[in-house]
Write a protein that holds these residues in place. Structure first.
Motif, short mmCIF file in Angstrom:
data_model
loop_
_atom_site.label_atom_id
_atom_site.label_comp_id
_atom_site.label_asym_id
_atom_site.label_seq_id
_atom_site.Cartn_x
_atom_site.Cartn_y
_atom_site.Cartn_z
N ALA A 68 0.85 -1.19 0.00
CA ALA A 68 0.00 0.00 0.00
C ALA A 68 0.88 1.23 0.00
CB ALA A 68 -0.91 0.00 1.23
N GLU A 69 0.66 2.10 -0.98
CA GLU A 69 1.42 3.34 -1.07
C GLU A 69 0.54 4.38 -1.75
OE1 GLU A 69 5.80 5.01 -2.50
OE2 GLU A 69 5.20 2.94 -2.95
N ALA A 70 0.13 5.38 -0.99
CA ALA A 70 -0.79 6.40 -1.51
C ALA A 70 -0.17 7.12 -2.69
CB ALA A 70 -1.14 7.39 -0.42
N GLY A 79 5.57 4.77 2.40
CA GLY A 79 5.17 6.16 2.38
C GLY A 79 4.70 6.67 3.73
N ASP A 80 4.38 7.97 3.76
CA ASP A 80 4.08 8.65 5.03
C ASP A 80 2.64 9.14 5.12
OD1 ASP A 80 4.16 10.66 3.15
OD2 ASP A 80 5.67 11.88 4.17
N SER A 81 1.73 8.52 4.40
CA SER A 81 0.36 9.05 4.35
C SER A 81 -0.43 8.79 5.62
CB SER A 81 -0.40 8.46 3.15
OG SER A 81 -0.63 7.08 3.33
N ARG A 103 -3.42 -0.06 -10.74
CA ARG A 103 -4.02 -0.22 -9.41
C ARG A 103 -3.19 0.50 -8.36
NH1 ARG A 103 -3.44 -5.97 -6.76
NH2 ARG A 103 -1.53 -5.00 -5.95
N GLU A 104 -3.90 1.14 -7.43
CA GLU A 104 -3.28 1.73 -6.25
C GLU A 104 -3.96 1.17 -5.01
OE1 GLU A 104 -3.12 6.21 -4.38
OE2 GLU A 104 -4.98 5.05 -4.52
N TRP A 105 -3.16 0.73 -4.04
CA TRP A 105 -3.67 0.40 -2.72
C TRP A 105 -3.16 1.45 -1.74
CZ3 TRP A 105 -2.69 -5.60 -1.96
CH2 TRP A 105 -3.60 -6.31 -2.76
N HIS A 134 -0.63 14.63 0.52
CA HIS A 134 -1.61 13.55 0.55
C HIS A 134 -3.02 14.14 0.68
CE1 HIS A 134 1.50 10.54 0.73
NE2 HIS A 134 2.04 11.13 1.77
N LYS A 135 -3.90 13.76 -0.23
CA LYS A 135 -5.25 14.29 -0.29
C LYS A 135 -6.28 13.17 -0.06
CE LYS A 135 -3.44 18.22 -1.49
NZ LYS A 135 -3.31 19.32 -0.48
N PRO A 136 -7.45 13.52 0.46
CA PRO A 136 -8.48 12.50 0.65
C PRO A 136 -9.09 12.05 -0.67
CG PRO A 136 -9.34 14.66 1.21
CD PRO A 136 -7.87 14.85 0.96
N ILE A 137 -9.65 10.86 -0.65
CA ILE A 137 -10.46 10.35 -1.76
C ILE A 137 -11.92 10.62 -1.38
CG2 ILE A 137 -11.11 8.32 -3.11
CD1 ILE A 137 -8.42 7.07 -2.22
N VAL A 138 -12.63 11.35 -2.21
CA VAL A 138 -14.02 11.72 -1.92
C VAL A 138 -14.93 10.99 -2.88
CG1 VAL A 138 -15.67 13.61 -1.73
CG2 VAL A 138 -13.27 13.97 -1.07
#
Length: 228
Positions: A82-84, A121-123, A170-172, A195-199
């Motif tokens: 998993a890496e944003a 990553g640091d998300s 694909r992104e996890w 890092h931004k939210p997924i809406v």
């Protein structure tokens, strides 16, 4: 490799005349590379896919009962990373046999499938009360196995899959849920402003051709202490 009865069932039926990974992928509505991952043990057959696979093969579906013996261990695959913000081409993902862990079944959801995801990553480094750090491994239960028991709620930490270009990329990522009227937001917890939210509005599909799905409910965070 530990045996997955659904995987064994798929491989047995793919060996029949006229059956192929491509045909099965078409029947399930997934990218053909997903069948390569299933056969190699890096992907599990989803509960919602079993009936369609059985119809393609022209056979009865296998039993879904997987409750382990009391006090026993179950095989848990390390399913990926998993890496944003990191979309990877599905065909380029590692096709080797997955690392398998032996863990006890989840105490609250003993029949749910489990999988592990390595975090980069640091998300999520500012998650409270415990951050998720680079190098951590999160242990999850498959959300589709527990969705009827655990409706989405504020504060839930999940693994989110985003796919684009008809599933070829694909992104996890690990996110924390915030629920609002008419939308669900999946938030990073980081001091890094990139890092931004997924809406997601209502139908859980992004407007730009990116599909979003919750694949795991995070239950534990583990890491190893180096020897030196």
């Amino acid at each position: 490799m530990n045996s997955d009865p659904y995987r064994d069932w798929v491989i047995e039926n793919l060996a029949k005349p006229g059956k192929s990974q491509t045909g099965l992928a078409n029947a399930l509505g997934v990218h053909p590379s997903a069948m390569n991952k299933l056969v190699s043990g890096k992907r599990q057959l989803k509960t919602s896919e079993v009936a369609r696979a059985a119809a393609y093969f022209g056979v009865a579906a296998p039993s879904a009962e997987t409750r382990p013996a009391l006090g026993g261990l179950v095989p848990v695959p390390v399913a990926g990373r998993a890496e944003a913000g990191m979309f990877r081409e599905v065909d380029d993902l590692d096709q080797s046999d997955p690392v398998m862990l032996s863990l006890p079944p989840d105490e609250q959801f003993p029949n749910a499938r489990q999988f592990a995801v390595d975090v980069s990553g640091d998300s999520m480094t500012d998650l409270k009360p415990r951050p998720i750090l680079p190098g951590d491994r999160v242990i999850c239960v498959a959300y589709e196995d527990v969705a009827h028991l655990v409706p989405l709620r504020d504060g839930m930490v999940v693994v989110v899959e985003r796919t684009r270009d008809a599933g070829q990329f694909r992104e996890w990522s690990v996110k924390q849920i915030e629920l609002y009227q008419g939308r669900t937001e999946f938030h990073p917890r980081s001091t890094n402003a990139k890092h931004k939210p997924i809406v997601i509005d209502h139908d859980a599909s992004a407007d730009n051709g990116v599909a979003v799905e919750i694949i795991g409910l995070v239950r534990r965070i583990v890491n190893e202490v180096p020897l030196s």
